[in-house]
Write a protein that holds these residues in place. Structure first.
Motif, PDB file in Angstrom:
ATOM      1  N   MET B   1       4.335  -6.274 -20.198  1.00  0.00           N
ATOM      2  CA  MET B   1       5.102  -7.485 -19.862  1.00  0.00           C
ATOM      3  C   MET B   1       6.599  -7.225 -20.072  1.00  0.00           C
ATOM      4  SD  MET B   1       4.590 -11.281 -21.442  1.00  0.00           S
ATOM      5  CE  MET B   1       5.745 -12.556 -21.067  1.00  0.00           C
ATOM      6  N   PRO B   2       7.412  -7.517 -19.053  1.00  0.00           N
ATOM      7  CA  PRO B   2       8.842  -7.214 -19.207  1.00  0.00           C
ATOM      8  C   PRO B   2       9.476  -8.068 -20.296  1.00  0.00           C
ATOM      9  CG  PRO B   2       8.437  -8.428 -17.183  1.00  0.00           C
ATOM     10  CD  PRO B   2       7.109  -8.139 -17.776  1.00  0.00           C
ATOM     11  N   ASN B   3      10.434  -7.485 -21.005  1.00  0.00           N
ATOM     12  CA  ASN B   3      11.102  -8.241 -22.067  1.00  0.00           C
ATOM     13  C   ASN B   3      12.201  -9.136 -21.471  1.00  0.00           C
ATOM     14  OD1 ASN B   3      13.107  -6.452 -21.464  1.00  0.00           O
ATOM     15  ND2 ASN B   3      12.836  -5.225 -23.302  1.00  0.00           N
ATOM     16  N   LEU B   4      12.742 -10.002 -22.316  1.00  0.00           N
ATOM     17  CA  LEU B   4      13.703 -11.000 -21.835  1.00  0.00           C
ATOM     18  C   LEU B   4      14.954 -10.375 -21.194  1.00  0.00           C
ATOM     19  CD1 LEU B   4      14.254 -14.039 -21.593  1.00  0.00           C
ATOM     20  CD2 LEU B   4      15.238 -13.965 -23.881  1.00  0.00           C
ATOM     21  N   PRO B   5      15.585  -9.365 -21.822  1.00  0.00           N
ATOM     22  CA  PRO B   5      16.761  -8.762 -21.180  1.00  0.00           C
ATOM     23  C   PRO B   5      16.472  -8.228 -19.786  1.00  0.00           C
ATOM     24  CG  PRO B   5      16.602  -8.019 -23.452  1.00  0.00           C
ATOM     25  CD  PRO B   5      15.339  -8.767 -23.153  1.00  0.00           C
ATOM     26  N   THR B   6      15.287  -7.633 -19.582  1.00  0.00           N
ATOM     27  CA  THR B   6      14.925  -7.101 -18.269  1.00  0.00           C
ATOM     28  C   THR B   6      14.777  -8.236 -17.261  1.00  0.00           C
ATOM     29  OG1 THR B   6      13.742  -5.366 -19.432  1.00  0.00           O
ATOM     30  CG2 THR B   6      13.300  -5.555 -17.083  1.00  0.00           C
ATOM     31  N   VAL B   7      14.177  -9.340 -17.701  1.00  0.00           N
ATOM     32  CA  VAL B   7      13.997 -10.504 -16.817  1.00  0.00           C
ATOM     33  C   VAL B   7      15.373 -11.026 -16.380  1.00  0.00           C
ATOM     34  CG1 VAL B   7      13.171 -12.896 -16.702  1.00  0.00           C
ATOM     35  CG2 VAL B   7      11.773 -11.145 -17.813  1.00  0.00           C
ATOM     36  N   VAL B   8      16.289 -11.136 -17.350  1.00  0.00           N
ATOM     37  CA  VAL B   8      17.630 -11.671 -17.037  1.00  0.00           C
ATOM     38  C   VAL B   8      18.363 -10.718 -16.092  1.00  0.00           C
ATOM     39  CG1 VAL B   8      19.837 -12.409 -18.002  1.00  0.00           C
ATOM     40  CG2 VAL B   8      17.737 -12.942 -19.211  1.00  0.00           C
ATOM     41  N   LEU B   9      18.266  -9.410 -16.370  1.00  0.00           N
ATOM     42  CA  LEU B   9      18.937  -8.436 -15.494  1.00  0.00           C
ATOM     43  C   LEU B   9      18.354  -8.484 -14.081  1.00  0.00           C
ATOM     44  CD1 LEU B   9      19.541  -5.224 -17.659  1.00  0.00           C
ATOM     45  CD2 LEU B   9      21.250  -6.702 -16.627  1.00  0.00           C
ATOM     46  N   SER B  10      17.031  -8.670 -13.984  1.00  0.00           N
ATOM     47  CA  SER B  10      16.391  -8.770 -12.659  1.00  0.00           C
ATOM     48  C   SER B  10      16.911 -10.004 -11.921  1.00  0.00           C
ATOM     49  CB  SER B  10      14.874  -8.868 -12.797  1.00  0.00           C
ATOM     50  OG  SER B  10      14.414  -7.802 -13.573  1.00  0.00           O
ATOM     51  N   MET B  11      17.168 -11.052 -12.694  1.00  0.00           N
ATOM     52  CA  MET B  11      17.719 -12.273 -12.094  1.00  0.00           C
ATOM     53  C   MET B  11      19.142 -12.015 -11.568  1.00  0.00           C
ATOM     54  SD  MET B  11      17.912 -15.881 -14.030  1.00  0.00           S
ATOM     55  CE  MET B  11      19.381 -16.791 -13.756  1.00  0.00           C
ATOM     56  N   VAL B  12      19.896 -11.266 -12.340  1.00  0.00           N
ATOM     57  CA  VAL B  12      21.265 -10.904 -11.908  1.00  0.00           C
ATOM     58  C   VAL B  12      21.188 -10.123 -10.597  1.00  0.00           C
ATOM     59  CG1 VAL B  12      23.360  -9.603 -12.499  1.00  0.00           C
ATOM     60  CG2 VAL B  12      22.131 -10.838 -14.287  1.00  0.00           C
ATOM     61  N   LEU B  13      20.256  -9.170 -10.558  1.00  0.00           N
ATOM     62  CA  LEU B  13      20.093  -8.345  -9.359  1.00  0.00           C
ATOM     63  C   LEU B  13      19.753  -9.219  -8.151  1.00  0.00           C
ATOM     64  CD1 LEU B  13      19.887  -5.489  -8.113  1.00  0.00           C
ATOM     65  CD2 LEU B  13      17.488  -5.452  -8.798  1.00  0.00           C
ATOM     66  N   ALA B  14      18.794 -10.125  -8.349  1.00  0.00           N
ATOM     67  CA  ALA B  14      18.352 -10.987  -7.241  1.00  0.00           C
ATOM     68  C   ALA B  14      19.499 -11.864  -6.739  1.00  0.00           C
ATOM     69  CB  ALA B  14      17.182 -11.852  -7.713  1.00  0.00           C
ATOM     70  N   THR B  15      20.258 -12.443  -7.663  1.00  0.00           N
ATOM     71  CA  THR B  15      21.345 -13.349  -7.247  1.00  0.00           C
ATOM     72  C   THR B  15      22.466 -12.585  -6.542  1.00  0.00           C
ATOM     73  OG1 THR B  15      22.046 -13.287  -9.553  1.00  0.00           O
ATOM     74  CG2 THR B  15      21.038 -15.307  -8.811  1.00  0.00           C
ATOM     75  N   TYR B  16      22.752 -11.376  -7.021  1.00  0.00           N
ATOM     76  CA  TYR B  16      23.779 -10.583  -6.333  1.00  0.00           C
ATOM     77  C   TYR B  16      23.319 -10.178  -4.926  1.00  0.00           C
ATOM     78  CZ  TYR B  16      27.473 -10.144  -9.835  1.00  0.00           C
ATOM     79  OH  TYR B  16      28.521 -10.411 -10.683  1.00  0.00           O
ATOM     80  N   LEU B  17      22.010  -9.907  -4.778  1.00  0.00           N
ATOM     81  CA  LEU B  17      21.496  -9.545  -3.446  1.00  0.00           C
ATOM     82  C   LEU B  17      21.560 -10.759  -2.503  1.00  0.00           C
ATOM     83  CD1 LEU B  17      18.524  -7.179  -4.367  1.00  0.00           C
ATOM     84  CD2 LEU B  17      20.729  -6.547  -3.380  1.00  0.00           C
ATOM     85  N   ILE B  18      21.241 -11.934  -3.054  1.00  0.00           N
ATOM     86  CA  ILE B  18      21.352 -13.167  -2.247  1.00  0.00           C
ATOM     87  C   ILE B  18      22.820 -13.375  -1.845  1.00  0.00           C
ATOM     88  CG2 ILE B  18      21.154 -15.701  -2.334  1.00  0.00           C
ATOM     89  CD1 ILE B  18      18.679 -15.209  -4.221  1.00  0.00           C
ATOM     90  N   SER B  19      23.716 -13.181  -2.820  1.00  0.00           N
ATOM     91  CA  SER B  19      25.156 -13.312  -2.540  1.00  0.00           C
ATOM     92  C   SER B  19      25.566 -12.357  -1.421  1.00  0.00           C
ATOM     93  CB  SER B  19      25.983 -12.969  -3.771  1.00  0.00           C
ATOM     94  OG  SER B  19      25.799 -13.916  -4.752  1.00  0.00           O
ATOM     95  N   PHE B  20      25.045 -11.134  -1.486  1.00  0.00           N
ATOM     96  CA  PHE B  20      25.404 -10.129  -0.489  1.00  0.00           C
ATOM     97  C   PHE B  20      25.040 -10.608   0.918  1.00  0.00           C
ATOM     98  CE2 PHE B  20      23.803  -6.443   2.013  1.00  0.00           C
ATOM     99  CZ  PHE B  20      25.044  -5.901   2.346  1.00  0.00           C
ATOM    100  N   ILE B  21      23.823 -11.126   1.044  1.00  0.00           N
ATOM    101  CA  ILE B  21      23.365 -11.589   2.365  1.00  0.00           C
ATOM    102  C   ILE B  21      24.270 -12.730   2.855  1.00  0.00           C
ATOM    103  CG2 ILE B  21      21.441 -12.718   3.599  1.00  0.00           C
ATOM    104  CD1 ILE B  21      19.594 -11.194   1.519  1.00  0.00           C
ATOM    105  N   LEU B  22      24.563 -13.662   1.952  1.00  0.00           N
ATOM    106  CA  LEU B  22      25.367 -14.829   2.345  1.00  0.00           C
ATOM    107  C   LEU B  22      26.822 -14.459   2.638  1.00  0.00           C
ATOM    108  CD1 LEU B  22      23.775 -17.254  -0.220  1.00  0.00           C
ATOM    109  CD2 LEU B  22      23.613 -17.479   2.247  1.00  0.00           C
ATOM    110  N   TYR B  23      27.377 -13.564   1.801  1.00  0.00           N
ATOM    111  CA  TYR B  23      28.759 -13.112   2.062  1.00  0.00           C
ATOM    112  C   TYR B  23      28.836 -12.375   3.407  1.00  0.00           C
ATOM    113  CZ  TYR B  23      30.969 -14.265  -2.431  1.00  0.00           C
ATOM    114  OH  TYR B  23      31.518 -14.921  -3.506  1.00  0.00           O
TER     115      TYR B  23
END
Lengths: 376, 267
Positions: B1-23
């Protein structure tokens, strides 16, 4: 020569040469570039370039600070005049507005003419000049630094050692205690040496030294540099005598190899006779039998600390220079320098202005503000 | 099971990828609502990095400032902040298209890096650490954004996406403003390091590779500012300095740690 040292091209060339040679120096430390005469020569040229550029600009700085308003008169472009209906009203409105916005106001009024100068951001304008001066101070201090003296002093706890005459003549250093400090989680927090300075057995001062907390006595600084443990053993039989042995170093006695190591919880002597290896826990008074009727008695651990002792005449100069560097760096974030010279011809009901500023966006904003205030 | 820091970093990755598509959609279509959502997504990513830093600080007992993983995380935070400020303050259309993939790449690096949660060594247990590294984060983050804009400048000059990228003058001026802002931070980084080194080791300067490379970086950006302000260099000539400057930043940050070990080799 002087002309070259004050030129921008020379300054850039010196900077580029320092950049290239520093890059080479980091990859090839064996070339000892930093100690070479030509590298120091480059730093000297940089210092001279800074010095001459700053000296050259000093007259400009003084002139700018004391610039009398009437000198602006000649600089106005008469084609950029604006006719205004109420010069006195416009003048007051401009003064009120810029005063409110933190501008310094200089005015020269007579019956016919109003000359007003509004200025802001002098600190920002001064920032690069102060930075240059502070860098000269730092480089000068660094030069003085090379005349400093230093020595690494190792001493057992409870013992004393004479300090070199070049640092503190006639003074001896006594190590009262050395301890490893731990934080709440059991991790090493710091190393602490408690010391006393003596002059022919007479107490001078005492204090403690930690990493990041040097001890200062009459301009001589003591830094926590290193520490270690030696182990006192008494040998009878072959090579009879008292010995102080460092940790993890292999010795041979009566044909048998041995070394002392500090385990997590205990002190161990490892012996090896060529066939069998043995680990013997050590306590004060432990006796270990070696071949040929040789015995080793473990006496006690002897902790020692190593202090780096320094006297650096340039230290305070460098520190002062660095503080000025910090101060000047902060000034770069103050409002940008801008100066408005406004000339109101009351007889002709004309208003002229000029803006001195490097930021074109700011010039545009100021132009808009002035036009709005005077009702155009 | 992924730990909390990994979950948060994955969230950062996902949001930056969404930003990339929108930008990217905003870049080619110039529809404002894409930009608005992209910005919201970038803000969320930045807040998530901040959360990651808080979690790390609580877990390890000190802010993430003392090893390569920790400094990469802090560097990402500095970049994220610098990007948001520039994106809001200057009309640099297309900046997000270039920034977000770089930020996402850094998050991937963080996810693959070993999280060395070792305690701080005694020499680092000083208040100077916070000032010293904070100035580094801000300076390096801003230089990263100036580098991206410098790349946009070169693309525009070559005629790539000429229609979509901002004017050369705007890009050039923005780079200058960012570097002018970041340069005092770089100066403070070196000065605080020197004062701290004197306190810890008794030497203001020891020509340690990291020290020297930060000085090299300072000289490059100083040369940029002098060339532009006094020499009147604008456009490509000064842009080259800005690009070389950022390569020096990257080398100081990563290259020195791996290739030129010294007193800073724990970073």
């Amino acid at each position: 020569m002087l002309k070259h040292l004050t030129s921008m091209k020379t300054a850039l060339l010196i900077m580029i040469l320092i950049i290239i040679s520093s890059i080479v120096a980091t990859f090839f430390p064996q070339m000892h570039i930093y100690q070479s005469l030509w590298y120091r020569g480059l730093l000297l040229f940089l210092c001279l370039s800074l010095l001459f550029c700053t000296t050259k600009s000093l007259s400009g700085i003084i002139k700018k600070i004391h610039n009398p308003p009437q000198t602006f008169l000649n600089n106005f472009d008469p084609n950029k005049s604006y006719s205004i209906k109420k010069p006195a009203f416009a003048t007051q409105a401009l003064i009120d507005f810029f005063k409110e916005n933190g501008y310094k106001i200089y005015s020269l009024n007579n019956k016919q003419k109003n000359i007003i100068s509004f200025e802001k951001g002098i600190l920002n304008w001064l920032a690069p000049h102060i930075l240059h001066i502070s860098l000269i101070i730092v480089l000068f201090g660094a030069f003085m630094y090379t005349f400093g003296e230093n020595a690494n002093i190792a001493c057992y706890v409870g013992k004393s050692v004479n300090l070199p005459d070049k640092l503190l003549p006639g003074v001896s250093l006594q190590i009262d205690d050395f301890t490893t400090l731990y934080d709440d989680k059991g991790h090493i927090d710091n190393w602490q040496s408690k010391i006393t300075l003596l002059n022919q057995e007479q107490f001078l001062t005492s204090g403690k030294i930690l990493v990041n907390q040097p001890f200062n006595y009459r301009g001589v600084k003591f830094y926590q540099f290193d520490y270690g443990f030696d182990y006192w053993i008494k040998v009878t039989g072959e090579n009879t005598g008292d010995y102080r042995l460092p940790e993890k170093k292999t010795f041979q006695l009566a044909g048998q190899k041995f070394l002392i190591i500090q385990d997590h919880y205990s002190l161990i002597m490892n012996t090896y006779d060529g066939i069998k290896e043995e680990a013997i826990p050590l306590k004060e008074g432990t006796i270990i039998n070696f071949p040929n009727n040789t015995k080793v008695e473990y006496k006690q651990v002897l902790p020692y600390t190593v202090l780096n002792v320094k006297r650096n005449p340039g230290g305070k100069v460098v520190m002062f220079g660095l503080i000025v560097v910090i101060f000047s760096s902060l000034l770069f974030w103050t409002p940008k320098y801008r100066k408005l010279n406004i000339f109101i011809d009351q007889q002709q009901n004309n208003l002229y202005w000029q803006i001195i500023c490097k930021d074109k966006n700011l010039i545009y904003t100021l132009n808009q503000q002035i036009k709005q205030i005077i009702g155009r | 099971m992924p730990n909390l820091p990994t979950v948060v970093l994955s969230m950062v990755l996902a949001t930056y990828l969404i930003s990339f598509i929108l930008y990217t959609l905003n870049f080619f279509n110039n529809k404002l609502y894409y930009k608005k959502i992209a910005r919201i997504s970038s803000i969320i990513a930045f807040l998530a990095i901040t959360l990651e830093i808080v979690i790390h600080t609580v877990m390890v007992g000190h802010p993430p400032l003392s090893n390569l993983f920790e400094f990469t995380l802090s560097f990402l935070w500095g970049m994220g902040l610098a990007f948001l400020i520039v994106d809001f303050k200057f009309p640099t259309r297309g900046l997000g298209v270039f920034f977000t993939p770089l930020a996402a790449f850094m998050v991937i690096l963080l996810l693959t890096m070993e999280q060395n949660n070792s305690p701080l060594m005694p020499a680092l247990r000083s208040n100077w650490l916070y000032i010293h590294v904070f100035t580094a984060i801000i300076a390096y983050g801003a230089f990263a954004v100036s580098f991206i804009i410098a790349i946009m400048y070169l693309l525009k000059e070559k005629g790539v996406w000429n229609k979509f990228l901002p004017t050369l003058k705007l890009l050039d001026d923005t780079i200058y403003k960012i570097i002018s802002f970041a340069m005092p931070f770089l100066t403070l980084l070196i000065v605080t390091g020197a004062i701290w080194a004197e306190e810890a080791w008794g030497n203001f300067w020891s020509w340690d590779p990291k020290e020297t490379w930060s000085l090299i970086t300072w000289f490059i950006y100083a040369a940029y500012l002098h060339a532009r302000l006094i020499g009147g260099w604008k456009g490509k000539k000064s842009i080259i300095f800005a690009i070389i400057g950022f390569f020096a930043v990257i080398f100081t940050f990563i290259g020195v740690s791996y290739l030129l070990p010294g007193q800073h080799s724990y970073l």
